[in-house]
Write a protein that holds these residues in place. Structure first.
Motif, PDB file in Angstrom:
ATOM      1  N   MET A 163      11.094  -2.816  -7.424  1.00 13.68           N
ATOM      2  CA  MET A 163      11.188  -2.523  -6.006  1.00 13.68           C
ATOM      3  C   MET A 163      10.848  -3.791  -5.219  1.00 13.68           C
ATOM      4  SD  MET A 163       8.999   0.347  -4.005  1.00 13.68           S
ATOM      5  CE  MET A 163       9.060   0.491  -2.272  1.00 13.68           C
ATOM      6  N   SER A 164      11.818  -4.289  -4.485  1.00  7.50           N
ATOM      7  CA  SER A 164      11.597  -5.506  -3.718  1.00  7.50           C
ATOM      8  C   SER A 164      11.392  -5.213  -2.237  1.00  7.50           C
ATOM      9  CB  SER A 164      12.798  -6.442  -3.896  1.00  7.50           C
ATOM     10  OG  SER A 164      13.958  -5.816  -3.406  1.00  7.50           O
ATOM     11  N   ASP A 165      11.258  -3.931  -1.902  1.00  9.44           N
ATOM     12  CA  ASP A 165      11.064  -3.520  -0.516  1.00  9.44           C
ATOM     13  C   ASP A 165       9.626  -3.814  -0.090  1.00  9.44           C
ATOM     14  OD1 ASP A 165      11.826  -2.476   1.887  1.00  9.44           O
ATOM     15  OD2 ASP A 165      11.881  -0.405   1.224  1.00  9.44           O
TER      16      ASP A 165
ATOM     17  N   LYS B 236       1.635   6.288  -0.603  1.00  4.11           N
ATOM     18  CA  LYS B 236       0.171   6.267  -0.658  1.00  4.11           C
ATOM     19  C   LYS B 236      -0.226   5.290  -1.763  1.00  4.11           C
ATOM     20  CE  LYS B 236      -2.566   9.156   0.541  1.00  4.11           C
ATOM     21  NZ  LYS B 236      -3.559   9.489   1.525  1.00  4.11           N
ATOM     22  N   VAL B 237      -1.039   4.311  -1.400  1.00  2.93           N
ATOM     23  CA  VAL B 237      -1.572   3.344  -2.354  1.00  2.93           C
ATOM     24  C   VAL B 237      -3.082   3.519  -2.303  1.00  2.93           C
ATOM     25  CG1 VAL B 237      -1.683   0.914  -3.016  1.00  2.93           C
ATOM     26  CG2 VAL B 237       0.343   1.783  -1.823  1.00  2.93           C
ATOM     27  N   GLY B 238      -3.581   4.355  -3.222  1.00  5.69           N
ATOM     28  CA  GLY B 238      -4.987   4.725  -3.145  1.00  5.69           C
ATOM     29  C   GLY B 238      -5.208   5.528  -1.875  1.00  5.69           C
ATOM     30  N   ARG B 239      -6.124   5.062  -1.035  1.00 10.11           N
ATOM     31  CA  ARG B 239      -6.359   5.767   0.231  1.00 10.11           C
ATOM     32  C   ARG B 239      -5.568   5.164   1.379  1.00 10.11           C
ATOM     33  NH1 ARG B 239     -11.696   3.851   3.079  1.00 10.11           N
ATOM     34  NH2 ARG B 239     -11.593   1.648   2.586  1.00 10.11           N
ATOM     35  N   HIS B 240      -4.798   4.115   1.075  1.00 11.74           N
ATOM     36  CA  HIS B 240      -4.008   3.434   2.093  1.00 11.74           C
ATOM     37  C   HIS B 240      -2.609   4.029   2.180  1.00 11.74           C
ATOM     38  CE1 HIS B 240      -7.101   0.364   2.395  1.00 11.74           C
ATOM     39  NE2 HIS B 240      -7.116   0.329   1.068  1.00 11.74           N
ATOM     40  N   VAL B 241      -2.056   4.025   3.371  1.00  8.08           N
ATOM     41  CA  VAL B 241      -0.700   4.501   3.588  1.00  8.08           C
ATOM     42  C   VAL B 241       0.152   3.303   3.968  1.00  8.08           C
ATOM     43  CG1 VAL B 241       0.767   5.988   4.999  1.00  8.08           C
ATOM     44  CG2 VAL B 241      -1.511   6.757   4.351  1.00  8.08           C
ATOM     45  N   ARG B 242       1.291   3.170   3.304  1.00 11.16           N
ATOM     46  CA  ARG B 242       2.215   2.075   3.590  1.00 11.16           C
ATOM     47  C   ARG B 242       3.605   2.645   3.827  1.00 11.16           C
ATOM     48  NH1 ARG B 242      -1.917  -0.021   4.462  1.00 11.16           N
ATOM     49  NH2 ARG B 242      -2.889  -1.704   3.308  1.00 11.16           N
ATOM     50  N   ILE B 243       4.356   1.986   4.682  1.00 10.63           N
ATOM     51  CA  ILE B 243       5.714   2.415   5.000  1.00 10.63           C
ATOM     52  C   ILE B 243       6.665   1.334   4.503  1.00 10.63           C
ATOM     53  CG2 ILE B 243       7.332   2.941   6.868  1.00 10.63           C
ATOM     54  CD1 ILE B 243       4.877   3.969   8.453  1.00 10.63           C
ATOM     55  N   PRO B 244       7.618   1.705   3.645  1.00 11.39           N
ATOM     56  CA  PRO B 244       8.587   0.703   3.189  1.00 11.39           C
ATOM     57  C   PRO B 244       9.400   0.176   4.378  1.00 11.39           C
ATOM     58  CG  PRO B 244       8.682   2.662   1.817  1.00 11.39           C
ATOM     59  CD  PRO B 244       7.807   2.994   2.982  1.00 11.39           C
ATOM     60  N   GLU B 245       9.662  -1.110   4.377  1.00 12.91           N
ATOM     61  CA  GLU B 245      10.411  -1.721   5.473  1.00 12.91           C
ATOM     62  C   GLU B 245      11.787  -1.066   5.620  1.00 12.91           C
ATOM     63  OE1 GLU B 245      10.806  -6.138   7.335  1.00 12.91           O
ATOM     64  OE2 GLU B 245      10.803  -5.968   5.143  1.00 12.91           O
ATOM     65  N   SER B 246      12.411  -0.691   4.513  1.00 15.11           N
ATOM     66  CA  SER B 246      13.724  -0.036   4.576  1.00 15.11           C
ATOM     67  C   SER B 246      13.630   1.325   5.263  1.00 15.11           C
ATOM     68  CB  SER B 246      14.324   0.121   3.181  1.00 15.11           C
ATOM     69  OG  SER B 246      13.503   0.946   2.384  1.00 15.11           O
ATOM     70  N   ALA B 247      12.521   2.043   5.079  1.00 11.59           N
ATOM     71  CA  ALA B 247      12.333   3.331   5.735  1.00 11.59           C
ATOM     72  C   ALA B 247      12.170   3.148   7.241  1.00 11.59           C
ATOM     73  CB  ALA B 247      11.126   4.061   5.163  1.00 11.59           C
TER      74      ALA B 247
END
Length: 68
Positions: A1-3, A35-46
């Protein structure tokens, strides 16, 4: 995944909003997130897809008539 995964703060900055808005998008499941552990991340493509879906093209007028 390169996103690239963006933080809520990065998404808010890109949208020109407060952090509350992207958090609401996540809570309402209106944007994809990771969800990365307790962190929330949004893919740039999303984020790009969300912006594309929400973009409205202007109508043009020709001699007083609206053309769609």
């Amino acid at each position: 995944m390169s996103d690239r995964l963006l933080s809520v703060a990065q998404v808010a900055e890109r949208l020109g909003t407060t952090q509350r808005f992207p958090r609401r998008l996540i809570a309402e499941r209106r944007i994809a997130f990771v969800k990365v552990g307790r962190h929330v991340r949004i893919p740039e493509s999303a984020l790009n897809a969300y912006i594309e879906r929400r973009t409205t093209n202007p109508h043009t007028t020709t001699a007083g008539r609206t053309v769609a």
